[in-house]
Design a protein around this motif. Structure first.
Motif, PDB file in Angstrom:
ATOM      1  N   SER A 194       0.798  -1.222   0.000  1.00  0.00           N
ATOM      2  CA  SER A 194       0.000   0.000   0.000  1.00  0.00           C
ATOM      3  C   SER A 194       0.835   1.279   0.000  1.00  0.00           C
ATOM      4  O   SER A 194       0.272   2.368  -0.050  1.00  0.00           O
ATOM      5  CB  SER A 194      -0.932   0.017   1.211  1.00  0.00           C
ATOM      6  N   TRP A 244      -1.862  -1.283 -11.794  1.00  0.00           N
ATOM      7  CA  TRP A 244      -1.569  -0.709 -10.482  1.00  0.00           C
ATOM      8  C   TRP A 244      -2.574   0.391 -10.142  1.00  0.00           C
ATOM      9  O   TRP A 244      -3.044   0.480  -9.009  1.00  0.00           O
ATOM     10  CB  TRP A 244      -0.140  -0.139 -10.433  1.00  0.00           C
ATOM     11  N   ARG A 248      -4.245  -0.163  -6.699  1.00  0.00           N
ATOM     12  CA  ARG A 248      -3.792   0.652  -5.576  1.00  0.00           C
ATOM     13  C   ARG A 248      -3.853   2.149  -5.849  1.00  0.00           C
ATOM     14  O   ARG A 248      -3.611   2.957  -4.950  1.00  0.00           O
ATOM     15  CB  ARG A 248      -2.339   0.305  -5.219  1.00  0.00           C
ATOM     16  N   ALA A 254      -9.186   1.319  -3.570  1.00  0.00           N
ATOM     17  CA  ALA A 254      -8.025   1.729  -2.771  1.00  0.00           C
ATOM     18  C   ALA A 254      -8.004   3.232  -2.563  1.00  0.00           C
ATOM     19  O   ALA A 254      -7.631   3.742  -1.505  1.00  0.00           O
ATOM     20  CB  ALA A 254      -6.736   1.249  -3.420  1.00  0.00           C
TER      21      ALA A 254
END
Length: 258
Positions: A194, A244, A248, A254
């Motif tokens: 993260s 990605w 994230r 996210a």
């Protein structure tokens, strides 16, 4: 029977041209433009006095401006109001080995559209290019940012040899290594981490065995796979970045957790 009033058109119109200009911008600022930007507004977009133009300065955000003067060689704008603050940018770097010009141009453009914070060109043993025209690269990235309505420009680092990149790698930033020899599935790997991250992608001919071993030995590196097919260098860079961002970055769940 009452006739409904026509809808008020959106202002500024979605078709208003967008440009990055030096900042900082503020209400009442006069922005004189010459050269390519003046040509674009005057000759291509054919703006006239009173037309709307959207300006970004990569500092304070996005602003509405109006054309004050539209001459043959210069255009003067007046800034009226801020529309949006400068966007938050996911802390993601794309470290892409230099490739042939057309392929790397595509990486510059799409990495900007996808939202990277920094693009780091990398020099490896199998690179077919060893130089990058920084001014041209920044122009490509700026145009891409204007087209996709970014309010922040990604950084562009000087090309770095792979060994130097690894030697100077900052502590606390995970380095996902797109390895043709295999690794953790990319989506799984991205979901596990993260913090600040980067993706390292090789050139057309891939990394050689010594480079691969050097990367895998680095404490920040995690080898990942982008699937069962052999991807072109530019495809791997774009696909990995998109994955990605969806896992994230600022595309999905996210981002809502931040």
């Amino acid at each position: 029977m009452t006739t409904p009033l026509p809808a008020t058109p959106a202002w500024p119109p979605k078709s208003a041209p967008r440009l990055f200009v030096p900042g900082p911008l503020a209400e009442g600022t006069a922005v004189p433009l010459e050269g390519g930007q003046a040509h674009y507004l005057g000759k291509v977009m054919r703006v006239t006095a009173g037309d709307a133009v959207i300006l970004c300065d990569d500092e304070t955000g996005e602003w509405l401006a109006r054309v004050v003067e539209a001459g043959k060689r210069d255009v003067v704008l007046s800034v009226e109001q801020r529309l949006r603050p400068r966007e938050g940018v996911p802390d993601f770097w794309l470290c892409a080995a230099l490739t042939k010009k057309a392929a790397f141009d595509l990486v510059l453009e799409k990495a900007t559209e996808l939202g990277v914070a920094l693009l780091q060109p990398v020099l490896t043993r199998r690179c077919v290019a060893d130089k990058l025209n920084a001014d041209r690269a920044r122009a490509i990235m700026t145009e891409a940012a204007e087209q996709c309505a970014r309010t922040a420009l990604p950084g562009l680092a000087e090309p770095a040899p792979l060994a130097a990149l690894l030697r100077d790698w900052p502590a606390g930033r995970r380095l996902f290594f797109a390895d043709e020899a295999g690794g953790v599935p990319a989506a799984t790997a991205f979901a596990m981490e993260s913090g600040p991250a980067a993706l390292l992608v090789g050139p057309e001919g891939g990394f050689d065995d010594a480079e691969r071993a050097m990367i895998r030995a680095h404490p920040a590196a995690m080898a990942i796979t982008l699937g069962p097919r052999v991807l072109r260098a530019e495809t791997a860079a774009i696909a990995g970045t998109g994955l990605w961002m969806g896992t994230r970055g600022d595309w999905g769940a996210a981002a809502l957790e931040e």
